[in-house]
Enzyme design. Structure first.
Site, PDB file in Angstrom:
ATOM      1  N   TYR A  96      -2.455  -1.999   9.987  1.00  0.00           N
ATOM      2  CA  TYR A  96      -2.430  -2.062   8.531  1.00  0.00           C
ATOM      3  C   TYR A  96      -1.031  -1.733   7.992  1.00  0.00           C
ATOM      4  O   TYR A  96      -0.488  -2.447   7.146  1.00  0.00           O
ATOM      5  CB  TYR A  96      -3.467  -1.072   7.994  1.00  0.00           C
ATOM      6  N   SER A 147       0.854  -1.183   0.000  1.00  0.00           N
ATOM      7  CA  SER A 147       0.000   0.000   0.000  1.00  0.00           C
ATOM      8  C   SER A 147       0.887   1.230   0.000  1.00  0.00           C
ATOM      9  O   SER A 147       2.025   1.187   0.498  1.00  0.00           O
ATOM     10  CB  SER A 147      -0.874   0.023   1.262  1.00  0.00           C
TER      11      SER A 147
END
Ligand code: NAI
Length: 285
Positions: free
Chosen positions: A154, A141
Site C-alpha cells: 500500500y 495517503s
C-alpha cells in the site's frame, strides 16, 4: 479556481472518500462523473446525490485501459469536457511483507498506482486539448508520509502517487492544470471490504486472502473522520490549488521526526557552490 460549471471525473467515487468528494463538488455546482467498479454502489450513489442534472455514473475498472478511454468518452458525451480528474480508486491490500506474494503486489500496485497512471494517460491530454485548464487530484495517503503497520504494498503505491503528483505539478502549471496530492488519515469508508474486489486471477498466489476476509468483520471506528469532512477538505484544496491536502494534524509530530532524521543523515560537508548550480539545473523544468 472556481469549480462551478466544471466537470469532475472521480474514480472510486461510489463509496467512502470518493463519494464525499463527489458530494462536496456537487454542492459547489460542479458536474460529477462517478466511475467505479461496483455497479450496485454506483446506482446507490446516484440516488443519494439526488442531482441528476449534475451527476453521471459509469462502470469502470481503473486497471482496464480501454475501459478508461470509453468512460472518459462517456463523460465528455454527457458534459462536453472534463476539467478535474480525481484519481481516488484504491484498495486496502495490507499484510506482513513476509506473507506478500506476487498476486498481492500485482493487484495492489495495479489498482492503487496503475489506476492513477491510467487516469493521467487517458484524461490529461483531453484536459490540455480543451485549453480551459483544470485540476488533477490524486488520492495518496497519510501513509505515504508515515507508513502504517503492514503496509509495504500500500505504501509503495501511495508514495509513488505522491511522487508523481509532485513531479508533474511544475510541468502542468504551464498548461493551467493544477495538481493536488491528497493524503488523508483514517476516514470512515468501505475500504475494509476491498478483498471482495480482488479479481480471481489475483487469488491464486496470495498470502493475504485470509487476512482480507477477517478485515471485512472490522467495524468502522467513529473516531475516524467522515467522508463528508474530507470531501470538503478536498474541495478547499482544489479551489486553492494546494499541492498537499492533509487532514489529520495528529500525524505532524511523526512527520517532523521522520524529516529531521532524513535531513540529519546528510554527510557533514560544506556545500559546494558549483555542484549546487548543477543540481539547480536538474531541479528546474
Ligand atoms: P472505499 O472502499 O469506501 O472506496 C473505494 C472505492 O474504489 C470503492 O467504491 C471501490 O468500489 C472502488 N474501487 C476499488 N477498486 C477499483 C477499481 N479497480 N476500479 C474502479 N473502482 C475501484 O475506500 P476509501 O477509504 O474511500 O478509499 C478511497 C481512497 O482513499 C483509496 O485510494 C484509499 O487507498 C484512500 N485512503 C483511504 C483512507 C481511509 O482511511 N479510508 C486513508 C488514506 C487513503
Amino acid at each position: 479556481g472556481d469549480v462551478s460549471g466544471r466537470t469532475a471525473f472521480i474514480t472510486g467515487g461510489a463509496n467512502g472518500i470518493g463519494l464525499g468528494i463527489a458530494r462536496a463538488l456537487v454542492r459547489a455546482g460542479a458536474n460529477v462523473v462517478i466511475a467505479d467498479i461496483r455497479e450496485d454502489a454506483l446506482a446507490q450513489a446516484k440516488a443519494d446525490l439526488a442531482a441528476d442534472a449534475q451527476v453521471e455514473t459509469v462502470q469502470l475498472d481503473v486497471t482496464d485501459r480501454a475501459g478508461f478511454a470509453c468512460a472518459a468518452d462517456a463523460a465528455e458525451a454527457r458534459f462536453g469536457k472534463i476539467h478535474i480528474l480525481v484519481g481516488n480508486a484504491g484498495v486496502g491490500v495490507m499484510g506482513p511483507v513476509l506473507d506478500a506474494r506476487f498476486d498481492d503486489w500485482d493487484w495492489g500496485m495495479g489498482v492503487n498506482l496503475g489506476g492513477v497512471i491510467n487516469g493521467l494517460v487517458t484524461i490529461l491530454p483531453r484536459i490540455k486539448a480543451h485549453g480551459e485548464g483544470g485540476q488533477i487530484v490524486t488520492t495518496s495517503s497519510q501513509s505515504a508520509l508515515i507508513p502504517i503497520g503492514y503496509s509495504a504494498i500500500y505504501t509503495a503505491a501511495k508514495a509513488a502517487v505522491l511522487g508523481i503528483s509532485e513531479a508533474i505539478r511544475g510541468e502542468l502549471a504551464a498548461e493551467n492544470i493544477g495538481v493536488s496530492a491528497f493524503m488523508p488519515g483514517p476516514v470512515q469508508s468501505n475500504i475494509a471490504h476491498s478483498g471482495e474486489l480482488r479479481p480471481a486471477e489475483y487469488r491464486e498466489d496470495s498470502g493475504y486472502r485470509q487476512r482480507e476476509e477477517e478485515l471485512e468483520q472490522r467495524p468502522v471506528s467513529p473516531l475516524w473522520m467522515s467522508a463528508d469532512e474530507v470531501g470538503d477538505r478536498v474541495l478547499a484544496g482544489i479551489r486553492a490549488n494546494d499541492l498537499y491536502i492533509l487532514t489529520h494534524p495528529e500525524f505532524a509530530a511523526g512527520m517532523r521526526t521522520r524529516f529531521d532524521a532524513i535531513l540529519a543523515s546528510f554527510p557533514d560537508e560544506t556545500i559546494n557552490q558549483d555542484r549546487a548550480k548543477a543540481i539547480g539545473f536538474l531541479l528546474s523544468n
